[in-house]
Design a protein around this motif. Structure first.
Motif, PDB file in Angstrom:
ATOM      1  N   ILE A  46       0.845  -1.206   0.000  1.00 11.39           N
ATOM      2  CA  ILE A  46       0.000   0.000   0.000  1.00 11.39           C
ATOM      3  C   ILE A  46       0.878   1.253   0.000  1.00 11.39           C
ATOM      4  O   ILE A  46       0.594   2.233  -0.704  1.00 11.39           O
ATOM      5  N   LYS A  47       1.971   1.196   0.768  1.00  7.39           N
ATOM      6  CA  LYS A  47       2.900   2.330   0.811  1.00  7.39           C
ATOM      7  C   LYS A  47       3.499   2.578  -0.570  1.00  7.39           C
ATOM      8  O   LYS A  47       3.622   3.733  -1.014  1.00  7.39           O
ATOM      9  N   GLN A  48       3.866   1.495  -1.250  1.00  6.83           N
ATOM     10  CA  GLN A  48       4.409   1.626  -2.597  1.00  6.83           C
ATOM     11  C   GLN A  48       3.378   2.217  -3.555  1.00  6.83           C
ATOM     12  O   GLN A  48       3.712   3.027  -4.427  1.00  6.83           O
ATOM     13  N   GLN A  49       2.115   1.799  -3.386  1.00  7.79           N
ATOM     14  CA  GLN A  49       1.042   2.307  -4.242  1.00  7.79           C
ATOM     15  C   GLN A  49       0.902   3.817  -4.079  1.00  7.79           C
ATOM     16  O   GLN A  49       0.752   4.552  -5.062  1.00  7.79           O
ATOM     17  N   LYS A  50       0.982   4.276  -2.850  1.00  6.03           N
ATOM     18  CA  LYS A  50       0.855   5.706  -2.586  1.00  6.03           C
ATOM     19  C   LYS A  50       2.064   6.468  -3.119  1.00  6.03           C
ATOM     20  O   LYS A  50       1.927   7.575  -3.646  1.00  6.03           O
ATOM     21  N   ASN A  51       3.248   5.878  -2.966  1.00  7.06           N
ATOM     22  CA  ASN A  51       4.449   6.528  -3.493  1.00  7.06           C
ATOM     23  C   ASN A  51       4.407   6.607  -5.012  1.00  7.06           C
ATOM     24  O   ASN A  51       4.880   7.573  -5.609  1.00  7.06           O
TER      25      ASN A  51
END
Length: 336
Positions: A46-51
């Motif tokens: 999810i963090k990667q998706q936001k980044n």
């Protein structure tokens, strides 16, 4: 490499052992492990998706920087573009390091760990004692020496493949084992494991590359591994092309789209069927997760949220500056 794989295999062997004890189903045990790993990786994903969404928002500014230095010679232009892009990322609080390789590293660790555990089902999953393993090795070696020379392949003599080969050939040499060491209870335990080490008639110890002698159905494993990997790759490619049309002009993206599926086909063709089934399960879960996150963490919504947060932070900084300026002026007035 073998030592690293063997060390990584220990915790996965423990996990498969207890899951197999609970489920009595080897494939279900693999599924549970894969699901647990995917759930553990979800926050990072999810963090990667936001980044990725933040990077997409900054892409327009990066394109302006590139256009700004388009008339310079390539070397000088690249230096200027790199400097201004880094400064842009610094101002915006974005780092390419935040994109991370953690999911890929975890995937590699899991693959190597399961790879080792699948190659050592007797010692790591069934947890047979050292004395039993020694007797199984003696009985297996004696059986191999009794075969005609033309039937003794390199893989049959390879010690690393011993446990898988022993499961495959167990019915052929079990009667030669010392009953005081390999008791009937242990034999029954091994035979029960062998029955549960199959799916759709496929022995998970078999390697698809041997399909000519072991059966054409083994070919289905690398085929499905490639197809399931392609689902996620194509979905991500279409998604990125929609959000950033410039990506369609990059031939490398087309290559990368097919690279992962081709790697899945290659490795699952060379490795035991158990690894191939893990890959298929992992690919299916990855596709489900990717599609779910696409709708749950929409790039437009993430970008809007980031812009709101940045606006709030900017106004907060401006307000703090005003308050400090006011306090400083009051202090100066008081001093006068």
């Amino acid at each position: 490499m073998n030592i690293i794989r063997e060390i990584m295999a220990i915790p996965f062997g423990f996990a498969l052992h207890y899951l197999f004890e609970f489920t009595s189903n080897y494939l279900l045990s693999l599924l549970i492990i894969t699901l647990v790993v995917r759930l553990a990786m979800l926050p990072q994903t999810i963090k990667q998706q936001k980044n990725s969404a933040k990077q997409m928002r900054l892409q327009a500014k990066v394109n302006k920087i590139r256009a700004k230095y388009a008339t310079l010679n390539p070397r000088e232009a690249q230096m200027k573009i790199s400097e201004e892009t880094q400064e842009l990322y610094r101002r915006e609080g974005f780092s390419m390091g935040n994109m991370g390789c953690l999911p890929m590293i975890i995937q590699l660790i899991v693959m190597l760990g399961l790879y080792g555990a699948i190659y050592s089902p007797l010692s790591l999953v069934l947890r047979l004692s050292e004395s039993v393993m020694t007797e199984l090795k003696r009985g297996y070696d004696f059986f191999i020496t009794s075969l005609p020379a033309e039937q003794i392949t390199a893989s049959l003599k390879n010690d690393y493949y011993f446990e898988l080969n022993a499961l495959n050939k167990f019915a052929d040499f079990k009667d030669s084992l010392d009953p005081s060491i390999v008791t009937q209870d242990i034999i029954a335990k091994i035979e029960n494991f062998i029955e549960n080490f199959q799916i759709l008639g496929i022995d998970l110890t078999d390697t698809p590359s041997q399909w000519r002698t072991l059966g054409w159905i083994l070919i289905l494993i690398p085929v499905f591994a490639g197809i399931t990997a392609m689902l996620t790759s194509v979905f991500m490619f279409l998604k990125q092309r929609k959000t950033n049309p410039e990506i369609a002009k990059n031939p490398m993206m087309g290559c990368m789209t097919f690279m992962s599926p081709l790697m899945s086909v290659f490795f699952s063709y060379q490795m035991p069927a158990g690894i191939g089934f893990y890959w298929i399960i992992s690919n299916i879960l990855s596709f489900i997760q990717t599609v779910a996150l696409h709708f749950a963490v929409k790039p437009d919504a993430v970008i809007a949220g980031q812009m709101i947060d940045e606006t709030v932070q900017r106004r907060s900084r401006e307000q703090n500056i005003k308050i400090k300026a006011k306090l400083l002026k009051e202090q100066e007035d008081t001093t006068e």
